[in-house]
Design an enzyme around this catalytic site. Structure first.
Site, PDB file in Angstrom:
ATOM      1  N   ASP A  43      -2.715 -10.576  -2.584  1.00  0.00           N
ATOM      2  CA  ASP A  43      -3.296 -10.072  -1.350  1.00  0.00           C
ATOM      3  C   ASP A  43      -4.750  -9.684  -1.621  1.00  0.00           C
ATOM      4  O   ASP A  43      -5.088  -9.242  -2.720  1.00  0.00           O
ATOM      5  CB  ASP A  43      -2.505  -8.847  -0.881  1.00  0.00           C
ATOM      6  CG  ASP A  43      -2.865  -8.389   0.521  1.00  0.00           C
ATOM      7  OD1 ASP A  43      -2.089  -8.649   1.446  1.00  0.00           O
ATOM      8  OD2 ASP A  43      -3.928  -7.748   0.692  1.00  0.00           O
ATOM      9  N   ASP A  65      -4.610 -12.915   3.075  1.00  0.00           N
ATOM     10  CA  ASP A  65      -5.868 -12.483   3.666  1.00  0.00           C
ATOM     11  C   ASP A  65      -7.073 -12.717   2.754  1.00  0.00           C
ATOM     12  O   ASP A  65      -8.196 -12.346   3.113  1.00  0.00           O
ATOM     13  CB  ASP A  65      -5.802 -11.017   4.098  1.00  0.00           C
ATOM     14  CG  ASP A  65      -5.041 -10.129   3.132  1.00  0.00           C
ATOM     15  OD1 ASP A  65      -4.673 -10.613   2.038  1.00  0.00           O
ATOM     16  OD2 ASP A  65      -4.794  -8.959   3.471  1.00  0.00           O
ATOM     17  N   HIS A 110      -6.356  -7.214  -0.586  1.00  0.00           N
ATOM     18  CA  HIS A 110      -6.462  -5.778  -0.790  1.00  0.00           C
ATOM     19  C   HIS A 110      -5.603  -5.365  -1.998  1.00  0.00           C
ATOM     20  O   HIS A 110      -4.488  -5.851  -2.154  1.00  0.00           O
ATOM     21  CB  HIS A 110      -5.992  -5.020   0.452  1.00  0.00           C
ATOM     22  CG  HIS A 110      -6.741  -5.376   1.694  1.00  0.00           C
ATOM     23  ND1 HIS A 110      -6.280  -6.334   2.585  1.00  0.00           N
ATOM     24  CD2 HIS A 110      -7.915  -4.924   2.191  1.00  0.00           C
ATOM     25  CE1 HIS A 110      -7.152  -6.448   3.585  1.00  0.00           C
ATOM     26  NE2 HIS A 110      -8.138  -5.608   3.371  1.00  0.00           N
ATOM     27  N   HIS A 162       0.818  -1.222   0.000  1.00  0.00           N
ATOM     28  CA  HIS A 162       0.000   0.000   0.000  1.00  0.00           C
ATOM     29  C   HIS A 162       0.850   1.269   0.000  1.00  0.00           C
ATOM     30  O   HIS A 162       0.299   2.367  -0.188  1.00  0.00           O
ATOM     31  CB  HIS A 162      -0.932   0.030   1.206  1.00  0.00           C
ATOM     32  CG  HIS A 162      -2.003  -1.019   1.181  1.00  0.00           C
ATOM     33  ND1 HIS A 162      -2.825  -1.214   0.092  1.00  0.00           N
ATOM     34  CD2 HIS A 162      -2.383  -1.927   2.115  1.00  0.00           C
ATOM     35  CE1 HIS A 162      -3.664  -2.209   0.349  1.00  0.00           C
ATOM     36  NE2 HIS A 162      -3.416  -2.653   1.568  1.00  0.00           N
TER      37      HIS A 162
END
Length: 309
Positions: free
Chosen positions: A162, A246, A164, A125
């Site tokens: 991931d 995740d 996200h 991120h």
């Protein structure tokens, strides 16, 4: 040649406030999982401290220095709504960078077939000049840039599974034709980026959003139909994996339904691709994963696949 495992106890010293999902227990769970007998043949090396020059491959030096300078002597500094710095954060983040760089050096030199960097905090991120989403420096992006600068890699692919979207990696390579960034992720979900229409200046951004509740079939279809053909056409000299776990059905921060076998399958597919185009060279860096049992079993499945076992 075998698989290299790079980690460091400093990853445990990046302390978060009580109840924060990105806790030191994550790295403990990974470490414990990789102590099993079947991982005895891993080459284990401690992550060195990354340098400001290495960070500056992807982040402006003044931004990186400002983060370093804001490190607290005690307590916490809050960077955004869910990202905190403690006294051990900067060393942990720099060792995550150093571990990614070392992994590239070892794999590009042929000393290991592939490598897994088990460090935290995560990185995908982190945008060029913004730390966010638990992330400070973008380790996967630094790995790609280092492979190009130090080892002459012409094309590097970063594959991010991931749950996200890796907005930071996309931001860093949006205008770069020499790095392909491919991501499968849940949408809508934090950070809100990652629509299929986001393709980058040169069409080297490949986003495959998945809907909440989707699982193995949709994930594998995303790879088979959208991601792997683009990677084959790109013919990378190195594959970097942003390995977040995740998207597992047990994870508390998202709603996809992957199993350990899905991460192993994706790993094997990327190994086959790397064998075709990149001399087998893969560097994988740990990203998210917030259910400790799912993180441990999924990491074990990923590393076992990297080892060919």
């Amino acid at each position: 040649m075998t698989t290299l495992l790079i980690t460091h106890p400093a990853g445990l010293d990046h302390v978060m406030p009580p109840g924060h999902p990105e806790s030191a227990e994550r790295l403990k769970a990974v470490d414990q999982a990789l102590e099993a007998e079947r991982f005895a043949s891993l080459i284990r090396i401690e992550a060195p401290l990354g340098t400001l020059d290495q960070v500056a491959l992807c982040h402006p030096a003044d931004h990186a220095q400002a983060l370093i300078d804001s490190s607290p002597a005690s307590g916490f500094v809050q960077v955004d709504g869910d990202t905190f710095m403690s006294p051990g954060t900067i060393e942990a983040a720099l060792r995550a960078v150093g571990g990614a760089v070392l992994a590239v050096d070892e794999v590009m030199a042929g000393k290991a077939r592939n490598a897994f960097v088990a460090m935290r905090p995560p990185g995908h991120h982190a945008e060029r000049d913004r730390a966010m989403g638990f992330c400070f420096f973008n380790h996967a992006a630094v790995a790609a840039r280092h492979a190009q600068k130090a080892h002459g890699a012409e094309r590097v692919a970063i594959v991010d599974w991931d749950v996200h979207h890796g907005n930071g990696t996309q931001d860093i390579f949006w205008d770069d034709a020499s790095v392909l960034y491919a991501s499968s992720h849940e949408m809508p979900l934090y950070p809100g980026t990652g629509a299929a229409s986001e393709r980058g200046t040169h069409g080297t951004i490949v986003n495959v959003p998945l809907r909440p509740g989707e699982g193995s079939d949709e994930f594998r279809e995303a790879f088979e139909v959208a991601i792997l053909p683009r990677l084959d056409a790109f013919r990378p000299d190195l594959v970097v994996i942003s390995a977040g776990f995740d998207a597992h059905w047990r994870d508390p921060l998202a709603s996809l339904n992957l199993r350990e076998a899905d991460f192993a399958w994706a790993t094997q597919k990327l190994m086959e691709l790397a064998d075709r185009h990149a001399g087998g060279r893969i560097v994988s860096v740990l990203e998210g994963g917030y259910d400790l049992d799912a993180l441990a079993t999924s990491t074990a499945a990923h590393v076992a696949a990297l080892m060919g076992s």
